[in-house]
Design an enzyme around this catalytic site. Structure first.
Site, PDB file in Angstrom:
ATOM      1  N   HIS A 313       0.851  -1.185   0.000  1.00  0.00           N
ATOM      2  CA  HIS A 313       0.000   0.000   0.000  1.00  0.00           C
ATOM      3  C   HIS A 313       0.885   1.233   0.000  1.00  0.00           C
ATOM      4  CE1 HIS A 313      -3.208   2.790   1.019  1.00  0.00           C
ATOM      5  NE2 HIS A 313      -4.019   1.846   0.608  1.00  0.00           N
ATOM      6  N   ASP A 370      -7.959  -5.431   0.395  1.00  0.00           N
ATOM      7  CA  ASP A 370      -8.532  -6.284  -0.644  1.00  0.00           C
ATOM      8  C   ASP A 370      -8.028  -7.713  -0.613  1.00  0.00           C
ATOM      9  OD1 ASP A 370     -10.341  -4.540  -1.720  1.00  0.00           O
ATOM     10  OD2 ASP A 370      -8.826  -3.513  -2.897  1.00  0.00           O
TER      11      ASP A 370
HETATM   12  N1  CMC Z   1       4.058  -7.657  -4.902  1.00  0.00           N
HETATM   13  C1  CMC Z   1       5.389  -7.615  -5.112  1.00  0.00           C
HETATM   14  N2  CMC Z   1       6.139  -6.505  -4.995  1.00  0.00           N
HETATM   15  C2  CMC Z   1       5.512  -5.376  -4.656  1.00  0.00           C
HETATM   16  C3  CMC Z   1       4.115  -5.321  -4.419  1.00  0.00           C
HETATM   17  C4  CMC Z   1       3.387  -6.532  -4.556  1.00  0.00           C
HETATM   18  N3  CMC Z   1       2.075  -6.541  -4.346  1.00  0.00           N
HETATM   19  N4  CMC Z   1       3.747  -4.073  -4.106  1.00  0.00           N
HETATM   20  C5  CMC Z   1       4.852  -3.331  -4.131  1.00  0.00           C
HETATM   21  N5  CMC Z   1       5.931  -4.123  -4.471  1.00  0.00           N
HETATM   22  C6  CMC Z   1       7.334  -3.691  -4.563  1.00  0.00           C
HETATM   23  C7  CMC Z   1       7.579  -2.891  -5.838  1.00  0.00           C
HETATM   24  O1  CMC Z   1       7.992  -3.708  -6.886  1.00  0.00           O
HETATM   25  C8  CMC Z   1       8.623  -1.903  -5.387  1.00  0.00           C
HETATM   26  O2  CMC Z   1       9.849  -2.571  -5.408  1.00  0.00           O
HETATM   27  P1  CMC Z   1      11.216  -1.724  -5.736  1.00  0.00           P
HETATM   28  O3  CMC Z   1      11.372  -0.756  -4.615  1.00  0.00           O
HETATM   29  O4  CMC Z   1      12.284  -2.797  -5.772  1.00  0.00           O
HETATM   30  O5  CMC Z   1      10.987  -1.078  -7.059  1.00  0.00           O
HETATM   31  C9  CMC Z   1       8.286  -1.614  -3.913  1.00  0.00           C
HETATM   32  O6  CMC Z   1       7.565  -2.782  -3.472  1.00  0.00           O
HETATM   33  C10 CMC Z   1       7.418  -0.389  -3.731  1.00  0.00           C
HETATM   34  O7  CMC Z   1       6.269  -0.549  -4.565  1.00  0.00           O
HETATM   35  P2  CMC Z   1       5.609   0.618  -5.403  1.00  0.00           P
HETATM   36  O8  CMC Z   1       4.886   0.037  -6.555  1.00  0.00           O
HETATM   37  O9  CMC Z   1       6.628   1.670  -5.689  1.00  0.00           O
HETATM   38  O10 CMC Z   1       4.585   1.175  -4.326  1.00  0.00           O
HETATM   39  P3  CMC Z   1       3.359   2.098  -4.624  1.00  0.00           P
HETATM   40  O11 CMC Z   1       3.080   2.825  -3.359  1.00  0.00           O
HETATM   41  O12 CMC Z   1       3.596   2.914  -5.835  1.00  0.00           O
HETATM   42  O13 CMC Z   1       2.171   1.077  -4.982  1.00  0.00           O
HETATM   43  C11 CMC Z   1       0.422  -0.509  -4.671  1.00  0.00           C
HETATM   44  C12 CMC Z   1       1.240   0.629  -4.029  1.00  0.00           C
HETATM   45  C13 CMC Z   1      -0.755  -0.836  -3.764  1.00  0.00           C
HETATM   46  C14 CMC Z   1      -0.127  -0.033  -6.031  1.00  0.00           C
HETATM   47  C15 CMC Z   1       1.322  -1.739  -4.881  1.00  0.00           C
HETATM   48  O14 CMC Z   1       1.789  -2.197  -3.619  1.00  0.00           O
HETATM   49  C16 CMC Z   1       0.611  -2.863  -5.621  1.00  0.00           C
HETATM   50  O15 CMC Z   1       0.622  -2.894  -6.852  1.00  0.00           O
HETATM   51  N6  CMC Z   1      -0.007  -3.827  -4.867  1.00  0.00           N
HETATM   52  C17 CMC Z   1      -0.812  -4.878  -5.486  1.00  0.00           C
HETATM   53  C18 CMC Z   1      -2.172  -4.334  -5.902  1.00  0.00           C
HETATM   54  C19 CMC Z   1      -3.089  -4.100  -4.720  1.00  0.00           C
HETATM   55  O16 CMC Z   1      -3.227  -4.938  -3.840  1.00  0.00           O
HETATM   56  N7  CMC Z   1      -3.775  -2.948  -4.729  1.00  0.00           N
HETATM   57  C20 CMC Z   1      -4.789  -2.621  -3.722  1.00  0.00           C
HETATM   58  C21 CMC Z   1      -4.397  -1.458  -2.878  1.00  0.00           C
HETATM   59  S1  CMC Z   1      -5.430  -1.297  -1.425  1.00  0.00           S
HETATM   60  C22 CMC Z   1      -7.001  -0.950  -2.020  1.00  0.00           C
HETATM   61  C23 CMC Z   1      -7.093   0.404  -2.591  1.00  0.00           C
HETATM   62  O17 CMC Z   1      -6.782   1.372  -1.899  1.00  0.00           O
HETATM   63  O18 CMC Z   1      -7.503   0.506  -3.733  1.00  0.00           O
END
Ligand code: CMC
Length: 434
Positions: A313, A370
């Site tokens: 998140h 989720d």
């Molecule tokens: N699985 C594997 N690696 C992950 C994941 C994951 N679910 N989420 C983040 N990472 C890694 C990502 O690759 C990155 O690695 P690095 O620093 O080596 O590049 C690091 O963790 C930080 O991730 P980010 O994508 O820069 O983080 P963000 O804040 O931009 O994205 C997120 C947050 C929720 C979009 C992301 O964690 C994600 O795609 N999660 C899976 C989808 C999900 O469950 N979404 C629902 C969110 S909660 C409900 C809502 O509010 O809608």
């Protein structure tokens, strides 16, 4: 807000300027850089708005390090324990919990606004039976301004209030209609004698003849309680992607139905509300506990686009308080409506495995809201492609609250970010070579 200042110095020119430091009632302070361009000829650059507050808001507060979520100051667990979804919706929209009379009036009005214009039936009929219900939601909600255009003077607070009430009231009706359309069943009209959640379940599952279907099964107290809980947990989450989309669209003065339709489009993505559908598909694909290591390895592999859905998140870096509440609710629901237990067991095993893995620990990736919500929705017989629609119904209360807050704020300006241009420099036109 009290003011201190923050000095920014451009080392390339030696130019320096002071900017006010603004503090909210609680939470991280912000540097007000609104005069940065005027004072220093610079813009800020923050892709993904990682360090940017886009507005002031008094609705929801999150402390991501401590796993705190407050709606209008009340902790989410207390609201989940003690309130109905419509009580929470009233709170979000009005700032305070309604007293008995206010709440009753609010719910009466929701009942009054629930009906859809009959002409919308042929509009819905125009969708192919296998259209994704989120695609239908975007289109149908966007079309509401074509049906309800009499109260669209956005300078009139009463018109704004009515539009917000309409959306809250009609969203479950539209959602259930999308589902019924996809299975070729006749639409079920909303009933004013049922609560918000009962009504939704009735519109989803009732049949013209109840002879063959046990009503107590689909509008059971367990189902109503679970739905109520999930709607409360999904009701608002401050400036998330879809709420920010609603605010940005609204800043142009567009009608609220179009703005909420834009929000629904943003919610649909798997990084946001689409994650609940994606989690279920992922769990079904993993299939058994012995395949967990393989999928964890895929999630960690930078060359593999697979991510562990329902994990991570932007704001929560310790735990998502909503996930904790839902995990507990899963035990309660599955005890009373068994059938989904293998998926839940798999989800628990996946969580346990991931939380011991150095990659997830270092990056502070925890289950989010989720990860477990789909398991409950599945137990309630909600089809998987309706999961994000469920999120839409709940989040409408947050979207309209933010919209009302924003529209009432004096001195609104159109949202218009800047960019770092990386294209060609000025060049003269030459016809392309043959
Ligand atoms: N699985 C594997 N690696 C992950 C994941 C994951 N679910 N989420 C983040 N990472 C890694 C990502 O690759 C990155 O690695 P690095 O620093 O080596 O590049 C690091 O963790 C930080 O991730 P980010 O994508 O820069 O983080 P963000 O804040 O931009 O994205 C997120 C947050 C929720 C979009 C992301 O964690 C994600 O795609 N999660 C899976 C989808 C999900 O469950 N979404 C629902 C969110 S909660 C409900 C809502 O509010 O809608």
């Amino acid at each position: 807000m009290t003011q201190d200042t923050f000095t920014i110095r451009d080392n390339s020119t030696g130019k320096e300027a002071d900017f006010p430091l603004r503090r909210g009632t609680i939470g991280t302070s912000v540097i007000d850089v609104s005069t940065l361009n005027k004072q220093m000829g610079l813009f800020t650059f923050d892709p993904g708005f990682v360090s940017t507050a886009s507005c002031k808001s008094a609705i929801t507060y999150i402390d991501g390090e401590k796993g705190v979520l407050l709606y209008r100051g009340y902790p989410i667990d207390q609201l989940a324990e003690n309130c109905s979804f419509l009580e929470v919706a009233y709170l979000l929209m009005n700032g305070e919990l309604g007293n008995k009379a206010e709440q009753a009036e609010f719910e009466h009005e929701i009942g009054q606004h629930a009906m859809l214009h009959e002409a919308m039936r042929s509009f819905i009929d125009g969708f192919h039976y296998d259209a994704h219900p989120m695609a239908m939601m975007v289109g149908i909600v966007g079309s509401l301004s074509a049906f309800y255009h009499s109260e669209l003077n956005m300078d009139d607070p009463e018109h704004r209030r009515i539009s917000a009430m309409r959306m809250l009231a009609k969203m479950p009706v539209i959602a259930a209609a999308c589902h019924r359309h996809s299975i070729g069943y006749p639409f079920v009209y909303p009933r004013a004698d049922l609560s918000y959640c009962e009504n939704f379940l009735n519109m989803m599952f009732s049949l013209p003849s109840q002879k063959y279907i046990d009503k107590d099964n689909y509008i059971s107290p367990v189902a109503v309680k679970a739905l109520n809980l999930l709607f409360i947990l999904h009701a608002d989450h401050e400036q998330n992607a879809s709420t920010s989309t609603v605010r940005l669209a609204s800043s142009t003065g567009a009608n609220p139905y179009a703005c909420i339709a834009a929000g629904i489009g943003a919610l649909w993505g798997p990084a946001h509300g689409g994650a609940n559908e994606a989690v279920l598909s992922m769990l079904e694909e993993i299939g058994s506990v012995d395949r967990i290591p393989e999928y964890i390895a895929k999630a960690k592999d930078k060359n593999d686009p697979f991510r562990l859905m329902g994990f991570g998140h932007r704001v929560y870096k310790n735990f998502d308080p909503r996930a904790t509440i839902i995990r507990k609710a899963c035990y309660e629901v599955l005890e009373q409506i068994p059938g989904n237990d293998p998926l839940f067991d798999l989800a628990l095993a996946l969580e346990e495995y991931a939380l011991k893995d150095a990659y997830f620990v270092e990056k502070k990736l925890y289950p989010n809201v989720d990860f477990y919500s789909g398991i409950i929705y599945k137990a309630l017989n909600i089809p998987v492609d309706m999961f994000t629609v469920m999120f839409t119904i709940a989040r409408t209360s947050g979207w309209v609250s933010h919209w009302l807050e924003m529209m009432a704020e004096p001195g609104q300006r159109i949202g218009r970010p800047r960019q770092v241009y990386t294209g060609k420099e000025l060049r003269n036109f030459e016809p392309p070579k043959k």
